[in-house]
Motif scaffolding. Structure first.
Motif, short mmCIF file in Angstrom:
data_model
loop_
_atom_site.label_atom_id
_atom_site.label_comp_id
_atom_site.label_asym_id
_atom_site.label_seq_id
_atom_site.Cartn_x
_atom_site.Cartn_y
_atom_site.Cartn_z
N ALA A 77 0.82 -1.21 0.00
CA ALA A 77 0.00 0.00 0.00
C ALA A 77 0.86 1.26 0.00
O ALA A 77 0.50 2.27 -0.64
CB ALA A 77 -0.94 0.00 1.22
N LEU A 78 1.99 1.22 0.70
CA LEU A 78 2.88 2.39 0.72
C LEU A 78 3.60 2.53 -0.63
O LEU A 78 3.77 3.65 -1.12
CB LEU A 78 3.90 2.26 1.85
CG LEU A 78 3.36 2.18 3.28
CD1 LEU A 78 4.49 2.31 4.29
CD2 LEU A 78 2.30 3.25 3.54
N ASN B 205 2.42 1.62 -3.45
CA ASN B 205 1.40 2.12 -4.38
C ASN B 205 1.16 3.61 -4.19
O ASN B 205 1.05 4.36 -5.18
CB ASN B 205 0.11 1.34 -4.19
CG ASN B 205 -0.95 1.72 -5.22
OD1 ASN B 205 -0.73 1.56 -6.41
ND2 ASN B 205 -2.08 2.23 -4.75
N ALA B 206 1.09 4.05 -2.93
CA ALA B 206 0.85 5.47 -2.66
C ALA B 206 1.99 6.32 -3.20
O ALA B 206 1.77 7.38 -3.80
CB ALA B 206 0.69 5.69 -1.16
N GLN C 237 1.57 8.96 -6.35
CA GLN C 237 1.87 10.37 -6.15
C GLN C 237 3.08 10.79 -6.97
O GLN C 237 3.13 11.91 -7.49
CB GLN C 237 2.10 10.67 -4.67
CG GLN C 237 2.24 12.16 -4.36
CD GLN C 237 1.01 12.96 -4.76
OE1 GLN C 237 -0.11 12.57 -4.48
NE2 GLN C 237 1.22 14.09 -5.43
N ALA D 234 1.52 11.88 0.98
CA ALA D 234 0.73 10.81 0.38
C ALA D 234 1.08 9.47 1.02
O ALA D 234 0.19 8.66 1.34
CB ALA D 234 0.97 10.75 -1.12
N VAL D 235 2.37 9.22 1.23
CA VAL D 235 2.78 7.97 1.88
C VAL D 235 2.32 7.96 3.33
O VAL D 235 1.79 6.96 3.83
CB VAL D 235 4.31 7.79 1.79
CG1 VAL D 235 4.74 6.55 2.56
CG2 VAL D 235 4.76 7.70 0.34
N GLU E 109 -0.16 9.55 4.74
CA GLU E 109 -1.61 9.39 4.86
C GLU E 109 -2.00 7.91 4.77
O GLU E 109 -2.85 7.42 5.53
CB GLU E 109 -2.32 10.19 3.77
CG GLU E 109 -3.84 10.07 3.86
CD GLU E 109 -4.56 10.69 2.67
OE1 GLU E 109 -5.82 10.72 2.71
OE2 GLU E 109 -3.90 11.10 1.70
N THR E 110 -1.38 7.20 3.85
CA THR E 110 -1.67 5.78 3.70
C THR E 110 -1.22 5.00 4.93
O THR E 110 -1.97 4.13 5.43
CB THR E 110 -0.98 5.24 2.44
OG1 THR E 110 -1.45 5.98 1.30
CG2 THR E 110 -1.29 3.76 2.23
N ASP F 93 -3.66 5.68 7.78
CA ASP F 93 -4.94 4.97 7.61
C ASP F 93 -4.81 3.49 7.98
O ASP F 93 -5.73 2.91 8.58
CB ASP F 93 -5.42 5.08 6.16
CG ASP F 93 -5.94 6.47 5.80
OD1 ASP F 93 -6.19 7.26 6.74
OD2 ASP F 93 -6.09 6.75 4.60
N LEU F 94 -3.69 2.88 7.64
CA LEU F 94 -3.50 1.47 7.93
C LEU F 94 -3.30 1.22 9.42
O LEU F 94 -3.77 0.21 9.97
CB LEU F 94 -2.31 0.93 7.14
CG LEU F 94 -2.52 0.82 5.63
CD1 LEU F 94 -1.21 0.52 4.91
CD2 LEU F 94 -3.55 -0.26 5.30
#
Length: 403
Positions: free
Chosen positions: A59-60, A62-63, A67, A290-291, A293-294, A297-298
């Motif tokens: 997920a990181l 991808n973020a 971005q 962006a990283v 924030e991900t 959230d996790l």
């Protein structure tokens, strides 16, 4: 002509303020690392409490990739969507109402100290500049933060230090009562000392610090660079102590490995930083936010935060079993996945020996001073990796004991 990239090259081209291991990792996945020779290591160090979701979490990745294909940098003449979204989530989930972004824990602490001084002078009087901090504390490596940190070996030798900074023992209420007065602008503390040896605060002490700050119109600054973003099993450690700071600093795990720092505070205090009073060229850049924030959230879920507490028990159980066999630790202290195994009298001063032996056995650990082996793994490390890592640690302990 190609250059051989090895440990010898470090000595050739790098400033010698570090003494890194000969091991050079080249890739990682989850809680595993591989070096140039493809040797595998289990990572209980987490980049010093930074890699909160392990290495290369999909997920990181991808973020960052998404971005990176949109927008990298703007400067603070303009704002950006990732920064605004991350700030909103930090505000919604903490005491804070305002956020300042920067690039590291040291920068976040520098901003917090400057803000506290400026607030006191603007709202009270010109002599309200005293900062009280704690022995063995650590707040970064800028000259201001390293002076406020309570380890003189890090701040000596650079000439005159920033003034009006005084230190007292951690958990010593009497010392604080004697020192704090109406000229105190701030008390700065870690809600669990990290570099100083993994020292937890007495709950009554923390509450009294808050009361004394209120009594003398001093701001309470919590340095949560290491304890924040799930490390203790709460989103931030203050939430498990029942005491609210006026200013909080965050970094390390906030970006999951991408450099970012943040200072959080209230609207009233934040107003002191008017346009132009403080800044950061890269702070709040879209890639970092962006990283982060991900990662936020996790981590900010009941499953992950409760899972940290479960993982703490795995570590404590395994360490107790090892100690029952080898008798090397006086105690295991800390909270969540900020854990310190304190060496007993027979092994005083030998924490680095355990670290080096662990590396030889395929395990990355840390130290917190000369007498504490420190563990700050991924917050989502699997039980299988904990068990295998502890098997390797037992091998390391056996090597030290037999030496």
């Amino acid at each position: 002509m190609s250059q051989t990239v090895d440990r010898a090259l470090f000595d050739e081209v790098m400033v010698p303020n570090y003494a890194p291991s000969a091991v050079i990792p080249v890739r990682g996945e989850g809680s595993r690392l591989w070096d140039q020779q493809e040797r595998e290591y289990i990572d209980f160090a987490g980049g010093i409490a930074v890699s909160c979701l392990g290495h290369c979490h999909p997920a990181l990745v991808n973020a960052l990739t998404e971005q990176g294909n949109k927008l990298w940098h703007l400067s603070n003449v303009l704002t950006n969507e990732p920064a605004l979204r991350l700030a909103k989530k930090l505000v919604d989930n903490t005491f804070a109402e305002k956020v300042f972004f920067c690039n590291s824990g040291a920068e976040a602490n520098e901003a917090a100290l400057k803000l506290a001084r400026r607030y006191a002078i603007d709202h009270h009087h010109a002599n309200k500049t005293k900062i009280i901090a704690f022995e063995q504390g650590f707040h970064g490596r800028t000259f201001f933060t390293v002076t406020v940190g309570g380890q003189a070996s890090y701040s000596d030798g650079f000439g005159p230090k920033p003034g009006d900074v005084q230190h007292i023992p951690y958990n010593d209420l009497a010392a604080l009562e004697q020192l704090i007065d109406d000229d105190t602008c701030a008390v700065m503390m870690e809600p669990l000392q990290g570099e100083g040896g993994i020292i937890s605060p007495d709950l009554s002490f923390v509450k009294q610090v808050r009361e004394l700050c209120d009594r003398h119109n001093a701001l309470l600054i919590f340095d949560e660079v290491q304890t924040g973003v799930g490390r203790t099993g709460a989103l931030y450690a203050y939430q498990g102590l029942g005491v609210q700071p006026d200013i909080l600093t965050s970094a390390k795990a906030l970006g999951g490995g991408f450099p970012i720092g943040a200072m959080l505070t209230t609207t009233e205090i934040a107003q002191t930083f008017k346009v132009g009073t403080h800044g950061s060229t890269y702070g709040g850049n879209p890639l970092a936010c962006a990283v982060a924030e991900t990662a936020f959230d996790l981590i900010n879920t009941p499953e992950v935060l409760e899972g940290v507490q479960q993982r703490e028990q795995w570590f404590r159980e395994q360490l107790a079993a090892i100690n029952a066999k080898y008798d090397v630790f006086a105690e295991v202290r800390g909270k969540g996945l900020l854990i310190g195994a304190v060496l007993n009298e027979q092994y005083q001063g030998r924490a680095r020996d355990f670290l080096m032996a662990a590396a030889d056995c395929g395990l990355m650990v840390l130290v917190a001073g000369a007498n504490v082996v420190r563990f700050t793994p991924s917050l989502v490390i699997s039980e299988a990796d904990v068990r295998e890592g502890m098997q390797r640690f037992e091998q390391a302990v056996a090597k030290v004991v037999a030496a």
